[in-house]
Motif scaffolding. Sequence first.
Motif, PDB file in Angstrom:
ATOM      1  N   ARG A  68       0.880  -1.141   0.027  1.00 26.61           N
ATOM      2  CA  ARG A  68       0.029   0.103  -0.088  1.00 26.61           C
ATOM      3  C   ARG A  68       0.779   1.127  -0.009  1.00 26.61           C
ATOM      4  O   ARG A  68       0.447   2.144  -0.567  1.00 26.61           O
ATOM      5  CB  ARG A  68      -0.922   0.040   1.238  1.00 26.61           C
ATOM      6  CG  ARG A  68      -1.826  -1.134   1.458  1.00 26.61           C
ATOM      7  CD  ARG A  68      -3.039  -1.047   0.084  1.00 26.61           C
ATOM      8  NE  ARG A  68      -3.962  -1.829   0.222  1.00 26.61           N
ATOM      9  CZ  ARG A  68      -4.059  -3.192  -0.051  1.00 26.61           C
ATOM     10  NH1 ARG A  68      -2.707  -3.664  -0.519  1.00 26.61           N
ATOM     11  NH2 ARG A  68      -5.130  -4.085   0.024  1.00 26.61           N
ATOM     12  N   LEU A  69       2.043   1.163   0.999  1.00 26.80           N
ATOM     13  CA  LEU A  69       2.777   2.418   0.665  1.00 26.80           C
ATOM     14  C   LEU A  69       3.649   2.629  -0.503  1.00 26.80           C
ATOM     15  O   LEU A  69       3.710   3.563  -1.091  1.00 26.80           O
ATOM     16  CB  LEU A  69       4.168   2.337   1.901  1.00 26.80           C
ATOM     17  CG  LEU A  69       3.384   2.548   3.425  1.00 26.80           C
ATOM     18  CD1 LEU A  69       4.596   1.873   4.305  1.00 26.80           C
ATOM     19  CD2 LEU A  69       3.184   3.963   3.615  1.00 26.80           C
ATOM     20  N   ASN A  70       3.792   1.408  -1.282  1.00 27.36           N
ATOM     21  CA  ASN A  70       4.534   1.608  -2.663  1.00 27.36           C
ATOM     22  C   ASN A  70       3.602   2.270  -3.394  1.00 27.36           C
ATOM     23  O   ASN A  70       3.757   3.084  -4.413  1.00 27.36           O
ATOM     24  CB  ASN A  70       4.855   0.331  -3.160  1.00 27.36           C
ATOM     25  CG  ASN A  70       6.326  -0.031  -2.330  1.00 27.36           C
ATOM     26  OD1 ASN A  70       7.049   0.788  -1.863  1.00 27.36           O
ATOM     27  ND2 ASN A  70       6.520  -1.372  -2.131  1.00 27.36           N
ATOM     28  N   VAL A  71       2.262   1.586  -3.631  1.00 26.13           N
ATOM     29  CA  VAL A  71       1.174   2.408  -4.431  1.00 26.13           C
ATOM     30  C   VAL A  71       0.954   3.771  -4.058  1.00 26.13           C
ATOM     31  O   VAL A  71       0.757   4.593  -5.091  1.00 26.13           O
ATOM     32  CB  VAL A  71      -0.223   1.458  -4.308  1.00 26.13           C
ATOM     33  CG1 VAL A  71      -1.231   2.129  -4.901  1.00 26.13           C
ATOM     34  CG2 VAL A  71      -0.025   0.018  -4.495  1.00 26.13           C
ATOM     35  N   ALA A  72       0.905   4.359  -2.720  1.00 32.81           N
ATOM     36  CA  ALA A  72       0.856   5.490  -2.615  1.00 32.81           C
ATOM     37  C   ALA A  72       1.840   6.452  -2.905  1.00 32.81           C
ATOM     38  O   ALA A  72       1.867   7.436  -3.574  1.00 32.81           O
ATOM     39  CB  ALA A  72       0.662   5.822  -1.007  1.00 32.81           C
ATOM     40  N   ARG A  73       3.255   5.774  -2.846  1.00 30.78           N
ATOM     41  CA  ARG A  73       4.243   6.529  -3.333  1.00 30.78           C
ATOM     42  C   ARG A  73       4.080   6.997  -5.015  1.00 30.78           C
ATOM     43  O   ARG A  73       4.434   7.888  -5.375  1.00 30.78           O
ATOM     44  CB  ARG A  73       5.527   5.708  -2.875  1.00 30.78           C
ATOM     45  CG  ARG A  73       5.955   5.890  -1.569  1.00 30.78           C
ATOM     46  CD  ARG A  73       7.228   5.298  -1.408  1.00 30.78           C
ATOM     47  NE  ARG A  73       7.919   5.624   0.016  1.00 30.78           N
ATOM     48  CZ  ARG A  73       8.119   4.721   1.091  1.00 30.78           C
ATOM     49  NH1 ARG A  73       7.785   3.533   1.094  1.00 30.78           N
ATOM     50  NH2 ARG A  73       8.538   5.112   2.256  1.00 30.78           N
ATOM     51  N   THR A  74       4.029   5.791  -5.497  1.00 31.59           N
ATOM     52  CA  THR A  74       3.769   5.788  -7.026  1.00 31.59           C
ATOM     53  C   THR A  74       2.594   6.821  -7.380  1.00 31.59           C
ATOM     54  O   THR A  74       2.733   7.675  -8.349  1.00 31.59           O
ATOM     55  CB  THR A  74       3.417   4.522  -7.878  1.00 31.59           C
ATOM     56  OG1 THR A  74       4.471   3.490  -7.267  1.00 31.59           O
ATOM     57  CG2 THR A  74       3.366   4.708  -9.249  1.00 31.59           C
ATOM     58  N   ALA A  75       1.467   6.841  -6.640  1.00 34.44           N
ATOM     59  CA  ALA A  75       0.566   7.870  -7.032  1.00 34.44           C
ATOM     60  C   ALA A  75       1.002   9.429  -6.916  1.00 34.44           C
ATOM     61  O   ALA A  75       0.675  10.188  -7.734  1.00 34.44           O
ATOM     62  CB  ALA A  75      -0.482   7.541  -6.129  1.00 34.44           C
ATOM     63  N   ILE A  76       1.856   9.636  -6.074  1.00 30.76           N
ATOM     64  CA  ILE A  76       2.390  11.071  -5.899  1.00 30.76           C
ATOM     65  C   ILE A  76       3.726  11.112  -6.631  1.00 30.76           C
ATOM     66  O   ILE A  76       4.416  12.145  -6.223  1.00 30.76           O
ATOM     67  CB  ILE A  76       2.284  11.327  -4.310  1.00 30.76           C
ATOM     68  CG1 ILE A  76       3.345  10.806  -3.467  1.00 30.76           C
ATOM     69  CG2 ILE A  76       0.854  11.494  -3.998  1.00 30.76           C
ATOM     70  CD1 ILE A  76       3.131  11.049  -2.200  1.00 30.76           C
ATOM     71  N   GLY A  77       4.042  10.161  -7.263  1.00 32.53           N
ATOM     72  CA  GLY A  77       5.430  10.540  -8.086  1.00 32.53           C
ATOM     73  C   GLY A  77       6.805  10.360  -7.235  1.00 32.53           C
ATOM     74  O   GLY A  77       7.739  10.589  -7.400  1.00 32.53           O
ATOM     75  N   ASP A  78       6.609   9.421  -5.971  1.00 26.83           N
ATOM     76  CA  ASP A  78       7.705   9.016  -5.280  1.00 26.83           C
ATOM     77  C   ASP A  78       8.019   7.730  -5.398  1.00 26.83           C
ATOM     78  O   ASP A  78       7.447   6.945  -6.218  1.00 26.83           O
ATOM     79  CB  ASP A  78       7.137   9.535  -3.589  1.00 26.83           C
ATOM     80  CG  ASP A  78       8.352   9.511  -2.761  1.00 26.83           C
ATOM     81  OD1 ASP A  78       9.345   9.592  -3.208  1.00 26.83           O
ATOM     82  OD2 ASP A  78       8.279   9.635  -1.517  1.00 26.83           O
ATOM     83  N   SER A  79       9.004   7.145  -4.901  1.00 25.98           N
ATOM     84  CA  SER A  79       9.406   5.619  -4.836  1.00 25.98           C
ATOM     85  C   SER A  79      10.205   5.320  -3.474  1.00 25.98           C
ATOM     86  O   SER A  79      10.476   6.307  -2.580  1.00 25.98           O
ATOM     87  CB  SER A  79      10.538   5.656  -6.089  1.00 25.98           C
ATOM     88  OG  SER A  79      11.675   6.320  -5.683  1.00 25.98           O
TER      89      SER A  79
END
Length: 523
Positions: A68-79
């Motif tokens: 879930r954290l990885n998906v959230a990061r991807t959604a806001i252009g983070d990694s």
Amino acid sequence: MRYLFQDYVFDTDRRELRRGAEVVSIAPQVFDLLDYLIRNRERVVSKGDLINAIWKGRNVSDAALTTRLNVARTAIGDSGEGQHLIKTLPRKGFRFVGQVQEAADPADGAAGNDVEQWPKQTLALPDKPSIAVLPFENMSGDREQDYFADGMSENIITALSRFSSLFVIARNSSFTYKGKAVDVKQVGRELGVRYVVEGSVRRAGRRVRVTGQLIEAATGIHLWADQFDGELDDIFDLQDRVTERIAVTVDMRLQSEQGRLAQRKPTDKLDAYDCVLRANAVWRHGDREANEEALRLAYKAIELDPHYGAAYARAALCINAKKHPRWMIDPQRETAEAIRLARLAITFGSDDEVALAAAALVLGLLAGELDAAASLVDQAVSLNPNSAFAWSVSGWLRLYMGYHELAIEHQNRAMRLSPRDPNRRIMISMLGAANFYLGRFETAERLTSEAVQLTNGHLATLRLLACCLAHQGKLDQAGSVARRMLSLDPGFRLPGAGEFVPLRRKEDLALYIEGLRLAGIPE
């Protein structure tokens, strides 16, 4: 409450995440996770805090939380590697570390939908007179006539683009302001231009009235305002008069160019012109039904005027658009038809940069004629050095030919000419692909992840993302993307991968197929 960070708006009342004008699609649970992290950004949030807040205390594995954290990061252009916005603190928890501005929702609900209220990056002005033509307002009292007013604006943009002494913002970026009350100073900052054109079109029977005004963006000073009246049969003459007035006012040096620019009428058949305008308007909806309707209108325009290059180009593009989502019913026949239409677009649109660039795209993608296509798009750019579409097509063709750095250069040129382009996802995807073939897998992943968010799962972009992840050894993530891709396209297999990317260099194709294999795409 709205939280503003980087170029995102996180709206808790509407439960929306936006990047610029685009809505980023995220699952409700991921939205809640971001909401909790942003609201509690002043402290470190523990795993237990997240489980209690998001999962209501239910047992959740570390793997599920990490996903879930990885998906959230991807959604806001983070990694996970960058952690520019969501930081993991080992054995302590997580914290949202991005700079956030808070903004209460405006009382006016209409204004609340305007995601452009918060400060944007200011683009530097080009080294020559720069201009944006905003979509002309339809004053006919009939919303069905919007396409006609849009067509007037588009044709003026195209005509101005042909002045080599001007820098003209592309139609796709200008039209992001359609239907909005705009501040020309803000438009000037966001598009990086010195001048802004506003106008309106009123069509009543066979009579047409066009009004226009030229404004200096930095000061808001009106440099001229005028009204042009004529018959529908004289519509191209009206467009020429508006264009010339703008050009002369912006820069007197352009007067000498006007004599060298051939006045061209795309067609003498106004019904055919009307069909192409309607086809262009419908096609931008982007779904299968809209594509079929646009194709029908393009064929009707060809029937009305068999020498109309723009009609052949639109029809060819509609068939080309069927390839990646597998909308073709008879691929062999439809591919041959698209190639036939592209060749006729060249024949009858030799002075139309959009027709030439469209034909180049189709011949490159569907016929594999990369050298001929590159020559065609070079002609298009020569005709109109301000055509973002032509520069973007050139980027894709250079990518397929193996000239990756040149592809990046041309795509960046397209993005500067159209900084707010709704097709930005396609441009970013190409930049990701070029970096992938250059072996810059981490950069390619970042760009492609952004493109995936903007497309909400475009198949070609998902394939590339799976490759980027796989070549970095992120096989679990690559496998997850591959499974998502196969759920959308169950018939996709490795042997057919090459038909979607007409790569000239064998090593590029091998890198691509190996990435898909590592991600778990079956033979």
